[in-house]
Structures are given as structure tokens and as C-alpha cells.
Enzyme design. Structure first.
Site, mmCIF file in Angstrom:
data_model
loop_
_atom_site.group_PDB
_atom_site.id
_atom_site.type_symbol
_atom_site.label_atom_id
_atom_site.label_comp_id
_atom_site.label_asym_id
_atom_site.label_seq_id
_atom_site.Cartn_x
_atom_site.Cartn_y
_atom_site.Cartn_z
ATOM 1 C CD GLU A 149 -2.310 -7.661 2.645
ATOM 2 O OE1 GLU A 149 -1.953 -6.351 2.552
ATOM 3 O OE2 GLU A 149 -2.816 -7.840 3.866
ATOM 4 C CB ALA B 187 -0.809 -0.106 1.165
ATOM 5 C CD GLU C 218 1.668 -5.673 5.710
ATOM 6 O OE1 GLU C 218 2.562 -6.401 6.121
ATOM 7 O OE2 GLU C 218 0.999 -5.443 4.473
ATOM 8 N N GLY D 289 0.846 -4.878 0.791
ATOM 9 C CA GLY D 289 -0.372 -5.155 -0.241
ATOM 10 C C GLY D 289 -0.056 -5.664 -1.602
HETATM 11 N N1 CAA Z 1 4.459 3.171 -0.871
HETATM 12 C C1 CAA Z 1 5.100 4.374 -1.290
HETATM 13 N N2 CAA Z 1 5.980 4.406 -1.861
HETATM 14 C C2 CAA Z 1 7.054 3.582 -2.078
HETATM 15 C C3 CAA Z 1 6.699 2.221 -1.452
HETATM 16 C C4 CAA Z 1 5.186 2.217 -0.810
HETATM 17 N N3 CAA Z 1 4.798 1.067 -0.215
HETATM 18 N N4 CAA Z 1 7.636 1.251 -1.645
HETATM 19 C C5 CAA Z 1 8.424 1.895 -2.236
HETATM 20 N N5 CAA Z 1 7.935 3.205 -2.681
HETATM 21 C C6 CAA Z 1 8.911 4.311 -3.136
HETATM 22 C C7 CAA Z 1 10.023 4.820 -2.289
HETATM 23 O O1 CAA Z 1 9.663 5.909 -1.543
HETATM 24 C C8 CAA Z 1 10.935 5.485 -3.445
HETATM 25 O O2 CAA Z 1 10.301 6.747 -3.897
HETATM 26 P P1 CAA Z 1 11.322 8.117 -3.774
HETATM 27 O O3 CAA Z 1 12.372 7.815 -4.705
HETATM 28 O O4 CAA Z 1 10.293 9.145 -4.283
HETATM 29 O O5 CAA Z 1 11.575 8.036 -2.251
HETATM 30 C C9 CAA Z 1 10.707 4.379 -4.893
HETATM 31 O O6 CAA Z 1 9.554 3.852 -4.240
HETATM 32 C C10 CAA Z 1 11.801 3.438 -4.915
HETATM 33 O O7 CAA Z 1 11.962 2.806 -3.576
HETATM 34 P P2 CAA Z 1 13.162 2.689 -2.901
HETATM 35 O O8 CAA Z 1 14.129 3.715 -3.145
HETATM 36 O O9 CAA Z 1 13.227 2.459 -1.479
HETATM 37 O O10 CAA Z 1 13.936 1.192 -3.453
HETATM 38 P P3 CAA Z 1 14.849 0.134 -2.959
HETATM 39 O O11 CAA Z 1 15.363 -0.563 -4.011
HETATM 40 O O12 CAA Z 1 15.824 0.819 -2.293
HETATM 41 O O13 CAA Z 1 13.874 -0.502 -1.842
HETATM 42 C C11 CAA Z 1 11.867 -1.750 -1.238
HETATM 43 C C12 CAA Z 1 12.699 -1.525 -2.354
HETATM 44 C C13 CAA Z 1 12.712 -2.804 -0.151
HETATM 45 C C14 CAA Z 1 10.735 -2.295 -1.624
HETATM 46 C C15 CAA Z 1 11.426 -0.784 -0.335
HETATM 47 O O14 CAA Z 1 11.264 0.394 -1.215
HETATM 48 C C16 CAA Z 1 10.641 -0.718 0.607
HETATM 49 O O15 CAA Z 1 10.743 -1.229 1.923
HETATM 50 N N6 CAA Z 1 9.035 -0.267 0.317
HETATM 51 C C17 CAA Z 1 8.227 -0.525 1.411
HETATM 52 C C18 CAA Z 1 7.678 -1.867 1.713
HETATM 53 C C19 CAA Z 1 6.551 -1.945 2.526
HETATM 54 O O16 CAA Z 1 6.788 -1.699 3.604
HETATM 55 N N7 CAA Z 1 5.391 -2.324 2.072
HETATM 56 C C20 CAA Z 1 4.182 -2.518 3.096
HETATM 57 C C21 CAA Z 1 3.311 -1.332 2.938
HETATM 58 S S1 CAA Z 1 2.215 -1.163 4.199
HETATM 59 C C22 CAA Z 1 0.905 -2.295 3.469
HETATM 60 O O17 CAA Z 1 0.987 -2.764 2.317
HETATM 61 C C23 CAA Z 1 -0.496 -2.039 4.343
HETATM 62 C C24 CAA Z 1 -1.462 -3.013 4.095
HETATM 63 O O18 CAA Z 1 -1.547 -4.217 4.097
HETATM 64 C C25 CAA Z 1 -2.760 -2.523 3.566
#
Ligand code: CAA
Length: 256
Positions: free
Chosen positions: A115, A66, A135, A112
Site C-alpha cells: 500500500e 503493518a 490481509e 501496508g
Molecule cells: N508485523 C510485525 N512483525 C513482522 C511482520 C509484520 N507485518 N512481518 C514480519 N515480522 C517479523 C516476524 O514476526 C519476525 O520477527 P520475530 O523473529 O521476532 O518473530 C521477523 O519479522 C522476521 O520474519 P519471519 O521470521 O516471518 O521471516 P520469513 O522470511 O520466514 O517470512 C514473511 C517473511 C513472508 C514476510 C513473513 O514475515 C510474513 O508473512 N509477514 C507478515 C506479512 C503480512 O501479513 N503483512 C500484512 C500485515 S497486515 C496489514 O498490513 C494491514 C493493513 O493493510 C493496514
């Protein structure tokens, strides 16, 4: 169908839906989820579509979860609505969709994103895929059905470990624990998903829609009853007549 965050390509009755926010690793924001919901509503009655393949743009990410930026300031009420709306309008809609949905997991499938793959009926992963529910590192739990669907797929113990540790697992490990059906080399992912879709599209679509209903009822108290009723109903369908005639005439069935 004209979308900002989705690319749709339909050929041979297979719709390939590419989630297309590469700048955010295809994270699920409100607009993307709303477009997905609209797509499935329209695809339900589109005779040109027999199978849907979901994938992410680029080779790095299926869906990174998400959109964290969008909910960063949410209250309890807004958090509940995010979870409930997402579940009802997208994730449950996909699970209960009358046509098969295949997730072609082409990289990160996190939160998500995993999911979404789990709500799909079939999951094929590329060998570079990484899957997880991170999460709890954000002080949250999965909200789009992850606490319910992951235990069903891999068992409670493994689900608990994945959710509590927030660790990503490899595609190979996901295959070993039954989280994905197959692992293929990245360049072959879409072709493999399409080959499965093509096989499915030649079979009776009315029978497959009943199979989805019955499979989704498995583990509930009505499961066997749903199977009995669906089995019976199919005897009234043209596809049954055609399937049986084709068998007796020693030819391939042609389902309309
Ligand atoms: N939401 C918003 N933006 C996201 C994102 C997310 N879930 N995941 C990645 N991005 C964005 C980053 O912010 C970044 O944007 P900026 O350059 O503008 O900062 C861009 O995508 C590239 O990401 P990274 O620079 O972080 O790329 P990376 O290769 O270094 O890392 C990653 C990749 C490990 C996937 C890392 O991006 C990450 O950990 N992302 C979040 C994963 C996460 O926590 N997902 C769960 C979300 S909560 C959820 O899903 C709740 C639910 O169940 C409803």
C-alpha cells in the site's frame, strides 16, 4: 531531521528515505508511521529536496506490512482509527505530496508495504521483490488504501484475485500487470531509482507539482477541470518563462 526508524540521505536534491526496522522486516508500527508523516511535512518546504525515494533496509524486505503485533488486540474502534489515521497522515499525504515519490521496492512488499508503494507516484522493483496483500489470511482487508489503489493500477478483476487469494506475485508478474513500472537486478535498484529522480529533478518543480495534482484527479469528475486550471496557472510562473526562453535560445533550461 533525526529519526529512530528512518535513515535519510539527501544528495543532489534527492532524499533517499530508508525504512529501518530490519528485525521486523521494516513493518510499519506507530512510531515509524509517525516519523514518515513528520518527514513528509518537513520535506514539503525543504528546497534541498526535489524528489523522495522510499526503500527498505536490507535486501529481503521493502516493508512486510503493518505491524501485526501492535494491532493484535485491537477493537473495532481502534481498527478504524488505525486505518483512518494511517490513510490521512501517511498514505494520502504521500499520494498528494507536491514532489514526486518513488518507491524502490527491494524485497517483500506486503499489506501496508504494498500500500505504501502504491501510494507512491512511481514504483521500481528489484527482481527478488514479492508483492501481495495477505490481509485476508489475518481475517482482515487492506486498510491503508489497498482496496482503492490496487484496482486503479491493475483493474478490479486482478485486484480482487490478489486480495481474495492473498497470493504474493513476483516482480516480473507485477511488471506485466502494471503494478510496478520497471524491474531491475537487486544491486541496481537504488541507482536506477536515483537516475529517474535525477531526470525529474532537472525539470520544472512547479510544473511537476501541478502534474501530480492533475494525475491524482484523473478518473474523478473534476479531472479535466483540474488539468485546465493547472495548465493556465503555470503560464504565470517563472519556470514557464525560463523553459520557453531556453527553447528559443537553443539552450537547456535552468529552473530555480
Ligand atoms: N508485523 C510485525 N512483525 C513482522 C511482520 C509484520 N507485518 N512481518 C514480519 N515480522 C517479523 C516476524 O514476526 C519476525 O520477527 P520475530 O523473529 O521476532 O518473530 C521477523 O519479522 C522476521 O520474519 P519471519 O521470521 O516471518 O521471516 P520469513 O522470511 O520466514 O517470512 C514473511 C517473511 C513472508 C514476510 C513473513 O514475515 C510474513 O508473512 N509477514 C507478515 C506479512 C503480512 O501479513 N503483512 C500484512 C500485515 S497486515 C496489514 O498490513 C494491514 C493493513 O493493510 C493496514
Amino acid at each position: 531531521m533525526n529519526f529512530q526508524n528512518l535513515k535519510i540521505e539527501t544528495a543532489d536534491r534527492i532524499a533517499v528515505v530508508t525504512l529501518n526496522r530490519p528485525e521486523a522486516l521494516n513493518a510499519l508500527n506507530r512510531d515509524l508511521l509517525s516519523e514518515l508523516s513528520t518527514f513528509f511535512d518537513q520535506a514539503a518546504s525543504d528546497d534541498n529536496i526535489r524528489v523522495v525515494i522510499l526503500t527498505g533496509s536490507g535486501e529481503k524486505s521493502f516493508v512486510a506490512g503493518a505491524d501485526i503485533k501492535e494491532f493484535s488486540h485491537f477493537s473495532q474502534k481502534e481498527g478504524e482509527a488505525l486505518s483512518a489515521d494511517g490513510q490521512q497522515q501517511v498514505f494520502n499525504k504521500i499520494e498528494n505530496f507536491s514532489k514526486p515519490v518513488i518507491a524502490a521496492v527491494n524485497g517483500f512488499a506486503l499489506g501496508g508495504g504494498l500500500e505504501l508503494a502504491m501510494a507512491s507516484h512511481i514504483r521500481i522493483a528489484s527482481d527478488n521483490a514479492k508483492l501481495g496483500l495477505p490481509e485476508v489470511t489475518l481475517g482482515l482487508i487492506p486498510g491503508y488504501g489497498g482496496t482503492q489503489r490496487l484496482p486503479r493500477l491493475v483493474g478490479r478483476g486482478r485486484a480482487a484475485q490478489m486480495i481474495f487469494t492473498a497470493e504474493m506475485i513476483s516482480a516480473q508478474r507485477a511488471f506485466e500487470i502494471g503494478l510496478v513500472n520497471e524491474v531491475v537486478a537487486q544491486p541496481e535498484l537504488l541507482d536506477r531509482a536515483k537516475a529517474i529522480a535525477s531526470k525529474i529533478s532537472k525539470n520544472s518543480s512547479v510544473a511537476i507539482s501541478k502534474a501530480i495534482k492533475a494525475i491524482n484527479a484523473s478518473g474523478t469528475k473534476d479531472g479535466f477541470g483540474v488539468e485546465i486550471q493547472s495548465f493556465g496557472e503555470l503560464f504565470e510562473e517563472k519556470d514557464f518563462k525560463e523553459g520557453v526562453c531556453a527553447f528559443l535560445e537553443k539552450r537547456k533550461p535552468e529552473f530555480k
